[in-house]
Design a protein around this motif. Structure first.
Motif, PDB file in Angstrom:
ATOM      1  N   ASN A  21      33.808  47.613  37.337  1.00  0.00           N
ATOM      2  CA  ASN A  21      34.153  46.689  38.411  1.00  0.00           C
ATOM      3  C   ASN A  21      33.272  45.452  38.320  1.00  0.00           C
ATOM      4  OD1 ASN A  21      35.985  48.591  40.124  1.00  0.00           O
ATOM      5  ND2 ASN A  21      34.129  49.762  39.736  1.00  0.00           N
ATOM      6  N   VAL A  22      33.907  44.295  38.195  1.00  0.00           N
ATOM      7  CA  VAL A  22      33.201  43.015  38.162  1.00  0.00           C
ATOM      8  C   VAL A  22      33.272  42.417  39.568  1.00  0.00           C
ATOM      9  CG1 VAL A  22      33.074  40.740  37.084  1.00  0.00           C
ATOM     10  CG2 VAL A  22      33.922  42.700  35.773  1.00  0.00           C
ATOM     11  N   ILE A  23      32.116  42.266  40.202  1.00  0.00           N
ATOM     12  CA  ILE A  23      32.068  41.832  41.593  1.00  0.00           C
ATOM     13  C   ILE A  23      31.518  40.410  41.652  1.00  0.00           C
ATOM     14  CG2 ILE A  23      31.120  42.318  43.887  1.00  0.00           C
ATOM     15  CD1 ILE A  23      30.938  45.281  42.976  1.00  0.00           C
ATOM     16  N   PHE A  24      32.248  39.545  42.363  1.00  0.00           N
ATOM     17  CA  PHE A  24      31.829  38.146  42.521  1.00  0.00           C
ATOM     18  C   PHE A  24      32.468  37.587  43.786  1.00  0.00           C
ATOM     19  CE2 PHE A  24      35.738  38.251  40.112  1.00  0.00           C
ATOM     20  CZ  PHE A  24      36.479  37.172  40.565  1.00  0.00           C
ATOM     21  N   THR A  25      31.950  36.455  44.253  1.00  0.00           N
ATOM     22  CA  THR A  25      32.486  35.807  45.446  1.00  0.00           C
ATOM     23  C   THR A  25      33.189  34.521  45.048  1.00  0.00           C
ATOM     24  OG1 THR A  25      30.744  36.722  46.850  1.00  0.00           O
ATOM     25  CG2 THR A  25      31.947  34.817  47.700  1.00  0.00           C
ATOM     26  N   ASP A  26      34.464  34.435  45.372  1.00  0.00           N
ATOM     27  CA  ASP A  26      35.255  33.254  45.044  1.00  0.00           C
ATOM     28  C   ASP A  26      34.873  32.107  45.986  1.00  0.00           C
ATOM     29  OD1 ASP A  26      37.765  32.039  43.745  1.00  0.00           O
ATOM     30  OD2 ASP A  26      38.156  31.806  45.896  1.00  0.00           O
ATOM     31  N   PRO A  27      34.623  30.896  45.443  1.00  0.00           N
ATOM     32  CA  PRO A  27      34.301  29.756  46.306  1.00  0.00           C
ATOM     33  C   PRO A  27      35.436  29.447  47.275  1.00  0.00           C
ATOM     34  CG  PRO A  27      33.733  29.277  44.028  1.00  0.00           C
ATOM     35  CD  PRO A  27      34.526  30.553  44.018  1.00  0.00           C
ATOM     36  N   ALA A  28      35.071  29.158  48.511  1.00  0.00           N
ATOM     37  CA  ALA A  28      36.073  28.913  49.553  1.00  0.00           C
ATOM     38  C   ALA A  28      36.615  27.486  49.487  1.00  0.00           C
ATOM     39  CB  ALA A  28      35.461  29.180  50.921  1.00  0.00           C
ATOM     40  N   GLU A  76      38.879  25.931  47.848  1.00  0.00           N
ATOM     41  CA  GLU A  76      39.219  25.273  46.594  1.00  0.00           C
ATOM     42  C   GLU A  76      40.017  26.231  45.733  1.00  0.00           C
ATOM     43  OE1 GLU A  76      35.582  25.729  43.564  1.00  0.00           O
ATOM     44  OE2 GLU A  76      34.974  24.682  45.395  1.00  0.00           O
ATOM     45  N   ASP A  77      40.820  25.661  44.852  1.00  0.00           N
ATOM     46  CA  ASP A  77      41.621  26.483  43.942  1.00  0.00           C
ATOM     47  C   ASP A  77      40.785  26.842  42.720  1.00  0.00           C
ATOM     48  OD1 ASP A  77      43.814  26.226  45.631  1.00  0.00           O
ATOM     49  OD2 ASP A  77      44.525  24.413  44.608  1.00  0.00           O
ATOM     50  N   ASN A  78      40.755  28.123  42.402  1.00  0.00           N
ATOM     51  CA  ASN A  78      39.983  28.580  41.254  1.00  0.00           C
ATOM     52  C   ASN A  78      40.835  29.505  40.386  1.00  0.00           C
ATOM     53  OD1 ASN A  78      37.014  27.680  41.743  1.00  0.00           O
ATOM     54  ND2 ASN A  78      37.699  28.455  43.712  1.00  0.00           N
ATOM     55  N   TYR A  79      40.594  29.417  39.074  1.00  0.00           N
ATOM     56  CA  TYR A  79      41.321  30.217  38.100  1.00  0.00           C
ATOM     57  C   TYR A  79      40.299  30.835  37.146  1.00  0.00           C
ATOM     58  CZ  TYR A  79      45.133  27.400  39.930  1.00  0.00           C
ATOM     59  OH  TYR A  79      46.016  26.785  40.780  1.00  0.00           O
ATOM     60  N   TYR A  80      40.550  32.089  36.784  1.00  0.00           N
ATOM     61  CA  TYR A  80      39.581  32.838  35.984  1.00  0.00           C
ATOM     62  C   TYR A  80      40.252  33.468  34.777  1.00  0.00           C
ATOM     63  CZ  TYR A  80      37.024  32.631  40.433  1.00  0.00           C
ATOM     64  OH  TYR A  80      36.414  32.210  41.588  1.00  0.00           O
ATOM     65  N   LEU A  81      39.468  33.599  33.702  1.00  0.00           N
ATOM     66  CA  LEU A  81      39.863  34.377  32.529  1.00  0.00           C
ATOM     67  C   LEU A  81      38.772  35.400  32.280  1.00  0.00           C
ATOM     68  CD1 LEU A  81      41.698  34.868  30.027  1.00  0.00           C
ATOM     69  CD2 LEU A  81      40.244  33.225  28.806  1.00  0.00           C
ATOM     70  N   PHE A  82      39.166  36.677  32.148  1.00  0.00           N
ATOM     71  CA  PHE A  82      38.231  37.763  31.877  1.00  0.00           C
ATOM     72  C   PHE A  82      38.453  38.275  30.458  1.00  0.00           C
ATOM     73  CE2 PHE A  82      39.055  37.779  36.399  1.00  0.00           C
ATOM     74  CZ  PHE A  82      37.803  37.909  36.969  1.00  0.00           C
ATOM     75  N   PHE A 117      45.562  34.286  46.800  1.00  0.00           N
ATOM     76  CA  PHE A 117      45.576  35.234  47.916  1.00  0.00           C
ATOM     77  C   PHE A 117      44.188  35.804  48.224  1.00  0.00           C
ATOM     78  CE2 PHE A 117      49.801  35.536  45.846  1.00  0.00           C
ATOM     79  CZ  PHE A 117      50.565  35.030  46.894  1.00  0.00           C
ATOM     80  N   VAL A 118      43.173  35.353  47.515  1.00  0.00           N
ATOM     81  CA  VAL A 118      41.828  35.895  47.735  1.00  0.00           C
ATOM     82  C   VAL A 118      40.804  34.777  47.890  1.00  0.00           C
ATOM     83  CG1 VAL A 118      42.270  38.078  46.556  1.00  0.00           C
ATOM     84  CG2 VAL A 118      41.503  36.091  45.229  1.00  0.00           C
ATOM     85  N   ILE A 177      35.345  39.552  45.562  1.00  0.00           N
ATOM     86  CA  ILE A 177      36.386  40.163  44.730  1.00  0.00           C
ATOM     87  C   ILE A 177      35.751  41.225  43.848  1.00  0.00           C
ATOM     88  CG2 ILE A 177      38.103  39.747  42.918  1.00  0.00           C
ATOM     89  CD1 ILE A 177      38.281  36.863  43.973  1.00  0.00           C
ATOM     90  N   SER A 178      36.415  42.367  43.740  1.00  0.00           N
ATOM     91  CA  SER A 178      36.032  43.407  42.789  1.00  0.00           C
ATOM     92  C   SER A 178      37.170  43.545  41.786  1.00  0.00           C
ATOM     93  CB  SER A 178      35.775  44.739  43.505  1.00  0.00           C
ATOM     94  OG  SER A 178      35.441  45.755  42.563  1.00  0.00           O
ATOM     95  N   TRP A 179      36.971  42.996  40.598  1.00  0.00           N
ATOM     96  CA  TRP A 179      38.012  43.003  39.554  1.00  0.00           C
ATOM     97  C   TRP A 179      37.739  44.165  38.610  1.00  0.00           C
ATOM     98  CZ3 TRP A 179      42.415  40.290  39.215  1.00  0.00           C
ATOM     99  CH2 TRP A 179      43.118  40.317  38.007  1.00  0.00           C
TER     100      TRP A 179
END
Length: 278
Positions: free
Chosen positions: A151-158, A160-166, A185-186, A191-193
């Motif tokens: 589980n990768v745990i992080f806090t998404d910045p509020a 603003e639109d953010n996009y991630y690649l894992f 939606f998050v 977030i726990s990815w």
């Protein structure tokens, strides 16, 4: 009667084998194209000054000689805000290197590649990424409630639109597994990815002692749309899978638009960590 049936069976086999013809299938070949691998990734905590861009040409599927490295091209990246120009020197093996690149978050850069008298350009923005706050393991979030997952745990910045690649790669595996996320939606949440290996994909599940290397990139919306299609197509054909299509990156041939390049120019910030299963 059994003897007659055996004779008929032998005759049928002889007829079938005698009717076999060698059929030469003409495989359609796409035109050779320049392929640009320009991923300027700035790992948090480093200067990010050493960057490499790779150039090659596409090759036919059945071609035995796969040495398609491109040499002799001119490659440079410009910071569009302050005009700083970074020349990538030809290493004579398809790689072009710059040891003094200056990454600046949220600034736009332009890539220019001149090859065989034609100029290719692409523009992207250096995207930031939030920190990974924790790595844990569980068996609760995945598809198999008995399989270990990280589980990768992080806090998404509020706001603003953010996009991630894992990228997840177990030590010893040849290739990583890529996954993407947008925060529609998050937004602003913790977030726990999770990531697990599935036996349905002929993979061995994680066990105690396995080490997985994890990379989390902040990416642009355009690159997210591009990599999302690539990931979907790499997952193979299925009942609800999309039909594979040729997708274009952002590298445009300004002299001859029809002779576009494969690949993508991206600028990202990345955090890298490893996790050992207990």
């Amino acid at each position: 009667m059994k003897t007659i049936l055996k004779i008929y069976g032998i005759l049928i086999v002889l007829v079938i084998t005698s009717c076999e013809d060698v059929i030469d299938v003409e495989v359609q070949e796409a035109p050779e194209r320049l392929t640009i691998e320009a991923s300027l990734d700035w790992e948090k905590g480093t200067a990010g000054n050493e960057q490499t861009i790779k150039l090659s040409t596409s090759t036919p599927y059945f071609q035995e000689d796969r040495n398609s490295a491109v040499t002799g091209a001119t490659v440079r990246v410009t910071n569009d805000s302050n005009g700083a120009v970074f020349i990538f020197a030809d290493q004579n093996n398809g790689e072009y290197f710059n040891g003094s690149f200056v990454p600046v978050l949220n600034q736009q850069y332009t890539l220019e590649v001149v090859y065989q008298g034609e100029t290719y350009r692409a523009t992207e923005t250096m995207m930031p990424v939030t920190d990974i706050t924790d790595l844990t393991q569980s068996t609760e979030d995945g598809f198999d409630d008995e399989a270990l997952e990280v589980n990768v745990i992080f806090t998404d910045p509020a706001d603003e639109d953010n996009y991630y690649l894992f990228s997840f790669q177990e030590r010893g595996d040849l290739l990583p597994v890529l996954e993407d996320l947008d925060d529609e939606f998050v937004n602003g949440n913790e977030i726990s990815w999770w990531f697990e290996k599935e036996e349905d994909d002929d993979e061995e599940e994680f066990v105690t002692g396995d080490i997985v290397d994890i990379e989390m990139y902040g990416i642009s919306e355009d690159y997210h749309n591009f990599i999302r299609i690539l990931i979907e197509q790499s997952e193979g054909a299925g009942l609800f899978s999309t039909t594979p299509v040729a997708i274009r990156g952002n590298c445009v041939n300004v002299d001859n638009p029809d002779n576009y390049a494969n690949g993508y120019f991206r600028l990202t910030q990345v955090v890298r960590q490893s996790y050992t299963f207990e």
